[in-house]
Design a protein around this motif. Structure first.
Motif, PDB file in Angstrom:
ATOM      1  N   UNK A 161       0.846  -1.192   0.000  1.00 52.66           N
ATOM      2  CA  UNK A 161       0.000   0.000   0.000  1.00 52.66           C
ATOM      3  C   UNK A 161       0.879   1.239   0.000  1.00 52.66           C
ATOM      4  N   UNK A 162       0.324   2.312  -0.575  1.00 53.12           N
ATOM      5  CA  UNK A 162       0.946   3.630  -0.475  1.00 53.12           C
ATOM      6  C   UNK A 162      -0.190   4.600  -0.183  1.00 53.12           C
ATOM      7  N   UNK A 163      -0.188   5.150   1.038  1.00 54.45           N
ATOM      8  CA  UNK A 163      -1.301   5.960   1.515  1.00 54.45           C
ATOM      9  C   UNK A 163      -0.831   7.359   1.902  1.00 54.45           C
ATOM     10  N   UNK A 164      -1.601   8.372   1.484  1.00 49.21           N
ATOM     11  CA  UNK A 164      -1.383   9.771   1.833  1.00 49.21           C
ATOM     12  C   UNK A 164      -2.728  10.391   2.222  1.00 49.21           C
ATOM     13  N   UNK A 165      -2.677  11.584   2.832  1.00 46.12           N
ATOM     14  CA  UNK A 165      -3.938  12.254   3.165  1.00 46.12           C
ATOM     15  C   UNK A 165      -4.006  13.697   2.685  1.00 46.12           C
ATOM     16  N   UNK A 166      -3.084  14.098   1.807  1.00 46.65           N
ATOM     17  CA  UNK A 166      -2.993  15.509   1.448  1.00 46.65           C
ATOM     18  C   UNK A 166      -4.127  15.977   0.531  1.00 46.65           C
ATOM     19  N   UNK A 167      -4.908  15.043  -0.021  1.00 49.64           N
ATOM     20  CA  UNK A 167      -6.081  15.397  -0.820  1.00 49.64           C
ATOM     21  C   UNK A 167      -7.353  14.813  -0.196  1.00 49.64           C
ATOM     22  N   UNK A 169      -9.732  16.257   1.703  1.00 47.09           N
ATOM     23  CA  UNK A 169     -10.951  17.061   1.732  1.00 47.09           C
ATOM     24  C   UNK A 169     -11.183  17.768   0.397  1.00 47.09           C
ATOM     25  N   UNK A 170     -12.430  18.168   0.166  1.00 48.50           N
ATOM     26  CA  UNK A 170     -12.775  18.787  -1.120  1.00 48.50           C
ATOM     27  C   UNK A 170     -12.062  20.124  -1.329  1.00 48.50           C
ATOM     28  N   UNK A 171     -11.679  20.783  -0.239  1.00 51.11           N
ATOM     29  CA  UNK A 171     -10.959  22.038  -0.363  1.00 51.11           C
ATOM     30  C   UNK A 171      -9.495  21.876  -0.688  1.00 51.11           C
ATOM     31  N   UNK A 172      -8.965  20.644  -0.591  1.00 53.10           N
ATOM     32  CA  UNK A 172      -7.571  20.373  -0.953  1.00 53.10           C
ATOM     33  C   UNK A 172      -7.458  20.318  -2.472  1.00 53.10           C
ATOM     34  N   UNK A 173      -6.476  20.989  -3.008  1.00 51.42           N
ATOM     35  CA  UNK A 173      -6.373  21.062  -4.468  1.00 51.42           C
ATOM     36  C   UNK A 173      -4.911  21.139  -4.886  1.00 51.42           C
ATOM     37  N   UNK A 225     -12.921  21.531 -11.450  1.00 49.88           N
ATOM     38  CA  UNK A 225     -14.203  20.840 -11.533  1.00 49.88           C
ATOM     39  C   UNK A 225     -14.110  19.768 -12.612  1.00 49.88           C
ATOM     40  N   UNK A 226     -15.125  18.917 -12.676  1.00 48.70           N
ATOM     41  CA  UNK A 226     -15.152  17.817 -13.647  1.00 48.70           C
ATOM     42  C   UNK A 226     -13.862  16.999 -13.574  1.00 48.70           C
ATOM     43  N   UNK A 227     -13.437  16.679 -12.353  1.00 50.71           N
ATOM     44  CA  UNK A 227     -12.195  15.933 -12.135  1.00 50.71           C
ATOM     45  C   UNK A 227     -12.412  14.468 -12.492  1.00 50.71           C
ATOM     46  N   UNK A 228     -11.507  13.912 -13.266  1.00 52.46           N
ATOM     47  CA  UNK A 228     -11.590  12.506 -13.671  1.00 52.46           C
ATOM     48  C   UNK A 228     -10.469  11.660 -13.096  1.00 52.46           C
ATOM     49  N   UNK A 229      -9.413  12.286 -12.584  1.00 49.54           N
ATOM     50  CA  UNK A 229      -8.304  11.508 -12.030  1.00 49.54           C
ATOM     51  C   UNK A 229      -8.695  10.920 -10.682  1.00 49.54           C
ATOM     52  N   UNK A 230      -8.124   9.772 -10.354  1.00 47.64           N
ATOM     53  CA  UNK A 230      -8.564   8.999  -9.201  1.00 47.64           C
ATOM     54  C   UNK A 230      -7.924   9.474  -7.907  1.00 47.64           C
ATOM     55  N   UNK A 231      -8.701   9.412  -6.827  1.00 48.82           N
ATOM     56  CA  UNK A 231      -8.191   9.637  -5.477  1.00 48.82           C
ATOM     57  C   UNK A 231      -7.636   8.351  -4.878  1.00 48.82           C
ATOM     58  N   UNK A 232      -8.170   7.212  -5.293  1.00 48.90           N
ATOM     59  CA  UNK A 232      -7.735   5.929  -4.745  1.00 48.90           C
ATOM     60  C   UNK A 232      -7.938   4.843  -5.786  1.00 48.90           C
ATOM     61  N   UNK A 251      -4.783   8.836  -1.886  1.00 50.51           N
ATOM     62  CA  UNK A 251      -4.346  10.157  -1.447  1.00 50.51           C
ATOM     63  C   UNK A 251      -5.400  10.788  -0.530  1.00 50.51           C
ATOM     64  N   UNK A 252      -6.252   9.933   0.028  1.00 54.87           N
ATOM     65  CA  UNK A 252      -7.315  10.381   0.932  1.00 54.87           C
ATOM     66  C   UNK A 252      -7.440   9.417   2.107  1.00 54.87           C
ATOM     67  N   UNK A 253      -6.307   9.135   2.764  1.00 51.49           N
ATOM     68  CA  UNK A 253      -6.271   8.212   3.896  1.00 51.49           C
ATOM     69  C   UNK A 253      -5.859   8.991   5.143  1.00 51.49           C
ATOM     70  N   UNK A 254      -6.812   9.366   6.009  1.00 51.51           N
ATOM     71  CA  UNK A 254      -6.515  10.250   7.139  1.00 51.51           C
ATOM     72  C   UNK A 254      -5.344   9.767   8.001  1.00 51.51           C
ATOM     73  N   UNK A 255      -4.427  10.682   8.256  1.00 47.38           N
ATOM     74  CA  UNK A 255      -3.299  10.392   9.130  1.00 47.38           C
ATOM     75  C   UNK A 255      -2.090   9.813   8.441  1.00 47.38           C
ATOM     76  N   UNK A 256      -2.238   9.346   7.225  1.00 48.43           N
ATOM     77  CA  UNK A 256      -1.104   8.780   6.492  1.00 48.43           C
ATOM     78  C   UNK A 256      -0.478   9.861   5.624  1.00 48.43           C
ATOM     79  N   UNK A 257       0.800  10.069   5.778  1.00 49.72           N
ATOM     80  CA  UNK A 257       1.493  11.137   5.057  1.00 49.72           C
ATOM     81  C   UNK A 257       2.198  10.598   3.813  1.00 49.72           C
ATOM     82  N   UNK A 258       3.089   9.653   4.004  1.00 52.67           N
ATOM     83  CA  UNK A 258       3.745   8.973   2.876  1.00 52.67           C
ATOM     84  C   UNK A 258       4.032   7.547   3.300  1.00 52.67           C
ATOM     85  N   UNK A 259       2.962   6.806   3.568  1.00 48.98           N
ATOM     86  CA  UNK A 259       3.122   5.470   4.104  1.00 48.98           C
ATOM     87  C   UNK A 259       3.174   4.416   2.993  1.00 48.98           C
ATOM     88  N   UNK A 260       4.370   4.191   2.483  1.00 49.73           N
ATOM     89  CA  UNK A 260       4.644   3.091   1.555  1.00 49.73           C
ATOM     90  C   UNK A 260       4.971   1.872   2.411  1.00 49.73           C
TER      91      UNK A 260
END
Length: 368
Positions: A161-167, A169-173, A225-232, A251-260
């Protein structure tokens, strides 16, 4: 054309140019300086940004264009650290100028462009590398040595797994959410590529089939808007050697920063590496499991050579990046560092990402 190896060995510090002025330019500049490169120049999206980057990063000159940068005879190697969609055009211009190149991943946003770059670099005879830097953690090399020696036995299963949380919330861009700038795949192309490269590098086995599903949790963000790229994306994999496994990238896993995090089960032992805890490697056995520290006296030679601080003094991401750039410059000087990720590896990553996206779109197993 690039200087021959003998000329490069007898010359002074390698002359470095950097394209881009953001976070990755900062990381590359630190690594170039650690590798005793001479930071000759930088070019960014606007002249004023190049000037600011030169001041902030301690680079000698701010250039107005990529053409001006690569036309300077002092520049021998160019680091491309711009948004993904620019990589192919910019890296190709560097190669055609006879310069060596370090290009951020993904190497290109299409397999065709990645193949064009790989072929061009081979034809030009330049050193062309891509920063799959997790290869340069000493304990990753230790895991690789255990597979190469046969200690782990035959690879049976993979749990990665590779988990991050920097995206989260919807306000993260970020520009990466836009397929025009980042390419068809975001989460997998950005960090899933590291995960697959890690697995294939350590085990010597290759992913041969994938079955994937993906999710875009927010189709609109602060500035897109009209985003097609995947969050997970979740992927079932089969390897050429007969192993099976699962990969989870988010890229939407709370608390995980760069967990490879990767667990590779062989027929004799398992190995587990966690990039957020890179000072130990867990080796699991039916009897007598081990926790191996990053101590040069206890590691295989290729792992020990990457140890730069005494045990108990942590090494991390920037240290791995520094080692990657140092090996890239060694290759420019005519050496052949083991495990250096080159454009061929960037092409491989592009092919895997395309297969994953094709599988997610069609709902079928896809051959890589």
């Amino acid at each position: 054309m690039a200087a021959n190896a003998q000329d490069r060995r007898s010359a002074g510090p390698v002359g470095v140019g950097i394209v881009g002025g953001g976070f990755m330019a900062t990381v590359h500049s630190r690594a170039a300086r650690a590798a005793r490169g001479r930071l000759v120049g930088v070019v960014s999206s606007r002249p004023e940004r190049a000037v600011r980057a030169a001041e902030e990063l301690g680079i000698e000159n701010a250039f107005g264009s990529l053409h001006d940068l690569i036309a300077d005879d002092r520049v021998e190697v160019v680091h491309v650290t711009t948004p993904n969609a620019l990589h192919a055009e910019q890296a190709l211009a560097v190669i055609e100028a006879g310069k060596h190149v370090v290009c951020e991943k993904p190497l290109a946003t299409t397999v065709a462009d990645a193949r064009t770059l790989t072929d061009a670099a081979a034809s030009a005879g330049v050193t062309a590398t891509v920063p799959f830097v997790y290869r340069f953690h000493p304990l990753v090399r230790e895991a690789r040595a255990r597979f190469a020696s046969g200690e782990t036995g035959r690879l049976l299963t993979i749990a990665g797994s590779y988990l991050q949380d920097w995206l989260l919330e919807s306000g993260d861009d970020n520009w990466r959410v836009d397929s025009a700038a980042g390419g068809r795949s975001r989460a997998f192309g950005d960090i899933g590529s590291h995960l697959v490269d890690f697995i294939e590098f350590v085990t010597g086995d290759r992913v041969s089939m994938v079955a994937a599903t993906k999710r875009t949790f927010f189709d609109s963000r602060a500035e897109h808007s009209a985003i097609t790229t995947e969050d997970a994306v979740a992927v079932a994999v089969q390897t050429s050697g007969g192993a099976i496994g699962t990969l989870l990238v988010s890229q939407a896993a709370p608390g995980r920063k760069n967990r490879l995090h990767v667990e590779l089960a062989g027929s004799a032992e398992s190995v587990v590496f966690d990039q957020e805890q890179p000072e130990t490697l867990w080796v699991g056995r039916r009897k007598g499991s081990l926790l191996i520290p990053r101590d040069a006296d206890q590691l295989a030679p290729d792992a020990a050579r990457l140890v730069t601080t005494p045990g108990g003094h942590p090494q991390g991401y920037q240290d791995a990046f520094n080692a990657f750039v140092a090996d890239s410059y060694a290759a420019i000087a005519g050496e052949a560092p083991d495990g250096l990720p080159r454009f061929e590896d960037g092409l491989r990553a592009a092919a895997v990402a395309e297969a994953v996206m094709d599988s997610a779109d069609t709902g079928t197993w896809v051959e890589v």
